[in-house]
Design a protein around this motif. Structure first.
Motif, short mmCIF file in Angstrom:
data_model
loop_
_atom_site.label_atom_id
_atom_site.label_comp_id
_atom_site.label_asym_id
_atom_site.label_seq_id
_atom_site.Cartn_x
_atom_site.Cartn_y
_atom_site.Cartn_z
N VAL A 1 20.75 25.38 6.89
CA VAL A 1 19.72 25.99 6.05
C VAL A 1 18.79 24.88 5.56
CG1 VAL A 1 19.25 27.37 4.00
CG2 VAL A 1 21.31 27.80 5.35
N ASN A 2 17.53 24.96 5.99
CA ASN A 2 16.52 23.97 5.60
C ASN A 2 16.97 22.54 5.94
OD1 ASN A 2 14.86 26.01 4.53
ND2 ASN A 2 15.96 25.93 2.55
N GLY A 3 17.56 22.43 7.09
CA GLY A 3 17.99 21.10 7.54
C GLY A 3 19.25 20.58 6.87
N GLN A 4 19.91 21.41 6.04
CA GLN A 4 21.12 21.01 5.35
C GLN A 4 22.30 21.85 5.83
OE1 GLN A 4 21.28 18.45 3.21
NE2 GLN A 4 19.07 18.07 3.45
N GLN A 5 23.43 21.19 5.97
CA GLN A 5 24.64 21.89 6.38
C GLN A 5 25.28 22.54 5.18
OE1 GLN A 5 27.56 19.81 8.90
NE2 GLN A 5 29.13 20.45 7.43
N GLN A 6 25.64 23.81 5.29
CA GLN A 6 26.33 24.53 4.24
C GLN A 6 27.60 25.16 4.82
OE1 GLN A 6 23.84 27.35 2.18
NE2 GLN A 6 22.21 25.83 1.74
N GLY A 7 28.61 25.29 3.98
CA GLY A 7 29.86 25.88 4.43
C GLY A 7 31.03 24.93 4.20
N PRO A 8 32.16 25.33 4.68
CA PRO A 8 32.40 26.51 5.53
C PRO A 8 32.50 27.80 4.74
CG PRO A 8 34.44 25.33 5.18
CD PRO A 8 33.38 24.53 4.49
N PHE A 9 32.17 28.93 5.46
CA PHE A 9 32.24 30.26 4.87
C PHE A 9 33.10 31.14 5.77
CE2 PHE A 9 27.89 28.68 3.96
CZ PHE A 9 28.03 28.47 2.60
N PRO A 10 34.00 31.94 5.16
CA PRO A 10 34.75 32.89 5.98
C PRO A 10 33.83 33.97 6.52
CG PRO A 10 35.20 33.26 3.66
CD PRO A 10 34.38 32.02 3.73
N PRO B 1 48.84 33.54 4.31
CA PRO B 1 47.74 34.44 4.76
C PRO B 1 47.29 34.07 6.17
CG PRO B 1 46.93 32.83 3.19
CD PRO B 1 48.43 32.71 3.19
N LEU B 2 46.79 35.12 6.88
CA LEU B 2 46.31 34.89 8.23
C LEU B 2 45.11 33.95 8.22
CD1 LEU B 2 46.51 38.54 9.62
CD2 LEU B 2 48.04 36.64 10.14
N PRO B 3 45.02 33.06 9.21
CA PRO B 3 43.87 32.15 9.24
C PRO B 3 42.57 32.90 9.51
CG PRO B 3 45.16 31.97 11.26
CD PRO B 3 45.94 32.85 10.33
N GLN B 4 41.48 32.48 8.88
CA GLN B 4 40.16 33.07 9.06
C GLN B 4 39.22 32.04 9.66
OE1 GLN B 4 38.61 34.79 5.50
NE2 GLN B 4 40.40 36.09 5.12
N GLU B 5 38.26 32.57 10.46
CA GLU B 5 37.27 31.69 11.03
C GLU B 5 36.33 31.18 9.94
OE1 GLU B 5 35.41 34.05 14.03
OE2 GLU B 5 36.83 33.40 15.59
N GLN B 6 36.01 29.92 10.04
CA GLN B 6 35.14 29.28 9.06
C GLN B 6 33.83 28.91 9.74
OE1 GLN B 6 35.99 28.92 5.76
NE2 GLN B 6 37.88 30.06 6.26
N TRP B 7 32.72 29.33 9.11
CA TRP B 7 31.39 29.13 9.70
C TRP B 7 30.60 28.14 8.85
CZ3 TRP B 7 30.13 31.53 14.30
CH2 TRP B 7 30.99 32.56 14.71
N TYR B 8 29.79 27.38 9.58
CA TYR B 8 28.85 26.46 8.94
C TYR B 8 27.42 26.92 9.26
CZ TYR B 8 32.80 23.34 8.19
OH TYR B 8 33.99 22.78 7.78
#
Length: 368
Positions: free
Chosen positions: A308-317, A298-305
């Motif tokens: 939220v409330n001082g906490q890192q969440q992710g990565p999310f496409p 599959p084609l690569p997708q950008e991953q976002w972090y």
């Protein structure tokens, strides 16, 4: 020879040899001036042969038995001497006794490795050692070729010569056997019998035979033996996946008995299981074929972090960010980051995320 031995020799009429050694091949009967009386008794025992030598020439050979030495028993000698004086003078001759039993305590070995082409492993170096038996089959020929005028000819005088010739025959015998090194151990007796025949034919020119040839061991270099041990261990293990699980279970039991080392043991278990599973997958038939993808990845997708409330969440496409906008997790002021960005940046300042915060609706109606 002392005076007493010389006088005693004038009265001895029995010529015999009682061997008190285990390594004497030939022995010359000691006589003063080599004079043997007419009518003397010659006793040749089982396992012996006697050779008469007159003035450096072989006159007669006597098999086991008892003989009275007269001209009737020594026709060859009487012809050589002429015997013009009524055959009353003593024989001027030498008597050599030969031991015809098997000498079984002889050893051989390869001083340097023998290079052979193995059908399974390719070019390998072999060492071998063992023992062999020696027997005199032609005393006159042995007397001419090796004994000469030696009063006592022992096995140690000929052993090294025989060992050299044995090793020279061993290399072609192993190379032409057509056997793998792994099969030679099961066929050592057959190889030994074959070599005994070849060596007996070779040594016939000096009057001896090799009735028995023993190969005790054929060995490989230490590094090759170590590789074979590893190969044997893999064969014994069989199912690597089951073996890995068994090893992991054993390690867990040891970790339970040693609470202080539980963390280290746990890390070891995890690493060991992962390596074992990889090895098991690698050794299973068709593993490489099944691992090959059926189509392009599959084609690569950008991953976002997201912050939220001082906490890192992710990565999310990128496609998953709509749901975060909907539930309020992602707002224009939410700090975001992806690979390639220098630092965390508010979402409204990121061009790729601007469409997520632009009100969506129909375009304005055209003027009437």
């Amino acid at each position: 020879m002392g005076l007493f031995d010389m006088i005693r020799g004038e009265f001895i009429d029995i010529i015999e040899w009682l061997d008190d050694s285990r390594d004497t091949i030939a022995w010359r009967f000691p006589r003063h001036d080599n004079e043997i009386k007419m009518g003397a008794k010659l006793i040749v025992r089982e396992g012996q042969l006697a050779v008469f030598v007159n003035e450096g020439r072989i006159a007669d050979v006597f098999a086991p038995g008892t003989y009275t030495l007269t001209t009737q028993n020594l026709p060859v000698l009487s012809t050589l001497q002429g015997w013009k004086y009524g055959f009353n003078s003593p024989f001027k001759a030498e008597v050599y006794f030969f031991n015809t039993r098997q000498f079984t305590d002889l050893k051989w070995g390869t001083q340097n490795p023998i290079i052979v082409r193995d059908p399974e492993f390719g070019m390998v170096r072999l060492r071998a050692f063992g023992g062999f038996a020696l027997r005199v089959v032609d005393p006159p020929l042995l007397l001419q070729e090796l004994v000469g005028t030696d009063p006592q000819f022992r096995t140690e005088e000929v052993a090294e010569h025989l060992r050299q010739r044995i090793v020279s025959h061993l290399a072609p015998a192993l190379a032409n056997s057509g056997m793998s090194v792994l099969d030679m151990a099961a066929n050592q007796q057959a190889l030994g019998d074959r070599l005994a025949q070849a060596l007996s034919a070779e040594f016939a020119s000096i009057g001896v035979a090799i009735p028995r040839f023993i190969i005790e061991n054929i060995s490989l270099p230490p590094e090759v033996e170590a590789a074979l041990d590893k190969r044997a261990q893999m064969g014994i293990v069989g199912n690597l996946d089951q073996y890995t699980k068994f090893q992991a279970a054993t390690a867990m039991e040891r970790a339970a008995d040693n609470p202080d080392g539980a963390m280290g043991s746990g890390m070891g278990i995890g690493m060991g299981m992962a390596m074992g599973q990889q090895m098991a997958a690698a050794f299973q038939p068709g593993a490489q074929q099944s691992a090959a993808p059926a189509g392009p990845p599959p084609l690569p997708q950008e991953q976002w972090y997201l912050a939220v409330n001082g906490q890192q969440q992710g990565p999310f496409p990128t496609a998953a960010l709509h749901s975060h906008v909907a539930n309020g997790t992602l707002t224009p002021d939410t700090l975001v980051w992806k690979n390639g960005m220098a630092q965390w940046t508010p979402a409204r300042q990121v061009p790729e995320l601007a469409p997520f915060f632009t009100p969506q609706g129909p375009p304005p109606l055209p003027p009437q």
